[in-house]
Design a protein around this motif. Structure first.
Motif, short mmCIF file in Angstrom:
data_model
loop_
_atom_site.label_atom_id
_atom_site.label_comp_id
_atom_site.label_asym_id
_atom_site.label_seq_id
_atom_site.Cartn_x
_atom_site.Cartn_y
_atom_site.Cartn_z
N ILE A 7 0.85 -1.20 0.00
CA ILE A 7 0.00 0.00 0.00
C ILE A 7 0.88 1.25 0.00
O ILE A 7 1.70 1.43 0.91
N GLY A 8 0.69 2.08 -1.05
CA GLY A 8 1.50 3.30 -1.21
C GLY A 8 2.52 3.09 -2.30
O GLY A 8 3.64 2.62 -2.05
N GLY A 10 4.16 5.22 -4.48
CA GLY A 10 4.71 6.49 -4.95
C GLY A 10 6.14 6.35 -5.43
O GLY A 10 6.54 5.31 -5.96
N GLY A 13 7.55 3.48 -3.18
CA GLY A 13 6.78 2.24 -3.10
C GLY A 13 6.69 1.49 -4.41
O GLY A 13 6.81 0.25 -4.43
N PRO A 66 3.28 8.55 3.08
CA PRO A 66 4.06 9.75 3.42
C PRO A 66 4.35 9.95 4.90
O PRO A 66 5.51 10.15 5.28
N ASP A 70 -1.00 9.23 7.93
CA ASP A 70 -1.39 8.34 6.81
C ASP A 70 -1.26 6.88 7.24
O ASP A 70 -2.15 6.05 6.98
N SER A 95 7.47 3.19 5.74
CA SER A 95 7.44 4.65 5.67
C SER A 95 8.34 5.23 6.76
O SER A 95 8.71 4.52 7.71
N VAL A 121 13.58 3.15 5.39
CA VAL A 121 14.67 2.92 4.45
C VAL A 121 15.47 4.19 4.22
O VAL A 121 14.97 5.30 4.39
N GLY A 124 17.13 6.62 -0.97
CA GLY A 124 16.44 7.47 -1.93
C GLY A 124 15.83 6.72 -3.09
O GLY A 124 15.80 5.48 -3.12
N LYS A 171 16.33 5.85 11.64
CA LYS A 171 16.02 6.62 10.43
C LYS A 171 16.00 8.13 10.74
O LYS A 171 16.51 8.95 9.96
N GLY A 231 14.01 13.53 -6.77
CA GLY A 231 14.57 13.31 -5.48
C GLY A 231 13.66 13.28 -4.24
O GLY A 231 12.57 12.74 -4.24
N PHE A 232 14.23 13.79 -3.21
CA PHE A 232 13.59 13.75 -1.91
C PHE A 232 13.05 15.15 -1.61
O PHE A 232 13.82 16.11 -1.49
P1 NAD Z 1 5.15 9.66 -2.33
O1 NAD Z 1 4.33 10.81 -1.91
O2 NAD Z 1 5.81 9.66 -3.67
O3 NAD Z 1 4.31 8.28 -2.24
C1 NAD Z 1 3.34 8.02 -1.29
C2 NAD Z 1 2.19 7.28 -1.99
O4 NAD Z 1 1.22 6.91 -1.00
C3 NAD Z 1 1.47 8.12 -3.02
O5 NAD Z 1 1.34 7.36 -4.21
C4 NAD Z 1 0.10 8.40 -2.40
O6 NAD Z 1 -0.94 8.51 -3.33
C5 NAD Z 1 -0.07 7.16 -1.53
N1 NAD Z 1 -0.97 7.38 -0.42
C6 NAD Z 1 -0.99 8.42 0.46
N2 NAD Z 1 -1.96 8.23 1.37
C7 NAD Z 1 -2.59 7.07 1.03
C8 NAD Z 1 -3.64 6.34 1.58
N3 NAD Z 1 -4.30 6.79 2.64
N4 NAD Z 1 -3.98 5.16 1.01
C9 NAD Z 1 -3.32 4.71 -0.07
N5 NAD Z 1 -2.30 5.35 -0.65
C10 NAD Z 1 -1.93 6.52 -0.10
O7 NAD Z 1 6.25 9.49 -1.17
P2 NAD Z 1 7.65 8.68 -1.25
O8 NAD Z 1 8.73 9.60 -1.69
O9 NAD Z 1 7.42 7.37 -1.94
O10 NAD Z 1 7.90 8.45 0.32
C11 NAD Z 1 7.19 7.45 1.05
C12 NAD Z 1 7.84 7.33 2.43
O11 NAD Z 1 9.23 6.95 2.27
C13 NAD Z 1 7.85 8.65 3.22
O12 NAD Z 1 7.63 8.37 4.59
C14 NAD Z 1 9.24 9.19 2.98
O13 NAD Z 1 9.68 10.04 4.03
C15 NAD Z 1 10.06 7.91 2.92
N6 NAD Z 1 11.31 7.99 2.14
C16 NAD Z 1 11.35 8.63 0.94
C17 NAD Z 1 12.56 8.70 0.24
C18 NAD Z 1 12.66 9.43 -1.09
O14 NAD Z 1 13.80 9.65 -1.56
N7 NAD Z 1 11.57 9.81 -1.73
C19 NAD Z 1 13.70 8.10 0.76
C20 NAD Z 1 13.62 7.40 1.97
C21 NAD Z 1 12.41 7.35 2.65
#
Ligand code: NAD
Length: 293
Positions: A7-8, A10, A13, A66, A70, A95, A121, A124, A171, A231-232
């Protein structure tokens, strides 16, 4: 091979779910927006239309969402993971959320006899796409060993940190280090530029000495060029530093450098730059020194 509810889907994920599917597991993916679910379906993930559909019958359920609210909503809310997960299944939240929320979820699932790991994790988007994430795990060591093959499909370094919430604590510590290194890079760049020295040339020398860092290696070229595509996202790092502040307060810890960088991240969010990469701290340092971004 396992059946995995994911689930998730993005930035992080989707490639993680894709690696699990490529390793031969049946992955049922759910994310809030239909476009995201369809993109996942094109990449080997079975599209689920709801949390329930992703969770029912799964051996392991993974969330990659996120923020703390959530994860709490999806895990514990009406029709959430807890309503549908089987007693022998395991719930892994990957997350980045508050350690206190991970502990709460672990306790509530524990009352129903369901095992939980917090497994945030680092690495990135590129680490997620390459399957080389560093995974910091809180919860039972025995449960981690049972789930290790799944985690190995997504990451290269998988380390047990302690009981529930311990993965999130490590983390958060990681996010302190990354923020401090980014702000150091920002100040190095404006200092060099302020003296009329080519920043790229200066950073090449710095990278080879004690002042070198992974942040300099990975971020300096784009940052010097003023390119801050994520990126982040800043808004996620702002969220992470709020987690640090809350967790530091719980333990009565003083972190002055982290507090300063947290305020600079917040300023970027306030001026509408929350969607930029966290290396946008370099742009803010330039603005503070009278230059355009
Ligand atoms: P993102 O916003 O790209 O992805 C999150 C996904 O979750 C989205 O597709 C969104 O639609 C979905 N979502 C949100 N609420 C939802 C719900 N209630 N039900 C179902 N789906 C839902 O975020 P991301 O960059 O993939 O980051 C996810 C987590 O990983 C965060 O906690 C972030 O801090 C962590 N993280 C991110 C990175 C990075 O480089 N992007 C690196 C390490 C850790």
């Amino acid at each position: 091979m396992a059946t995995v509810g994911f689930i998730g889907l993005g930035v992080m994920g989707l490639p993680m779910a894709e690696h699990l599917a490529a390793a031969g597991h049946e992955v049922r993916g759910y994310s809030r927006t239909p476009q995201t679910r369809r993109r996942a379906a094109d990449r080997g993930v079975v599209e689920a239309e709801s949390v329930a559909e992703a969770v029912r019958g799964a051996d392991t359920v993974i969330t990659m969402l996120p923020d703390s609210p959530d994860v709490r909503e999806v895990a514990l809310g009406d029709g959430g993971v807890l309503s549908h997960i089987g007693p022998d299944a395991t719930f892994i939240d990957m997350s980045t959320i508050a350690p206190s929320v991970s502990r709460e979820i672990s306790a509530v699932f524990g009352e129903r006899g369901v095992d939980v790991l917090d497994a945030p994790v680092s690495g990135g988007q590129s680490g997620a796409e390459e399957g080389t994430l560093s995974i910091m795990v809180g919860g039972s060591a025995a449960v981690l060993e049972a789930q290790r093959p799944l985690l190995e499909a997504m990451g290269r370094t998988i380390v047990h940190m302690g009981e529930a919430g311990a993965g999130q604590v490590v983390k958060a510590a990681n996010q302190i280090a990354v923020a401090a290194h980014l702000q150091a890079l920002a100040e190095v760049i404006v200092f060099l530029e302020g003296h009329g020295i080519d920043a790229t040339t200066g950073l090449t020398a710095i990278a080879g000495g004690l002042g070198g860092s992974t942040v300099i290696d990975r971020k300096s070229a784009s940052a010097v060029a003023g390119s801050f595509d994520p990126g982040f996202r800043i808004e996620l790092h702002d969220k992470d530093l709020a987690i640090v502040a809350e967790s530091a307060r719980e333990q009565r810890l003083s972190l002055p450098l982290t507090a300063t960088v947290a305020q600079l991240m917040r300023a970027l969010v306030a001026r509408g730059d929350g969607g930029l990469d966290h290396s946008a701290l370099v742009g803010l340092a330039r603005t503070l020194n009278g230059e355009g971004r």
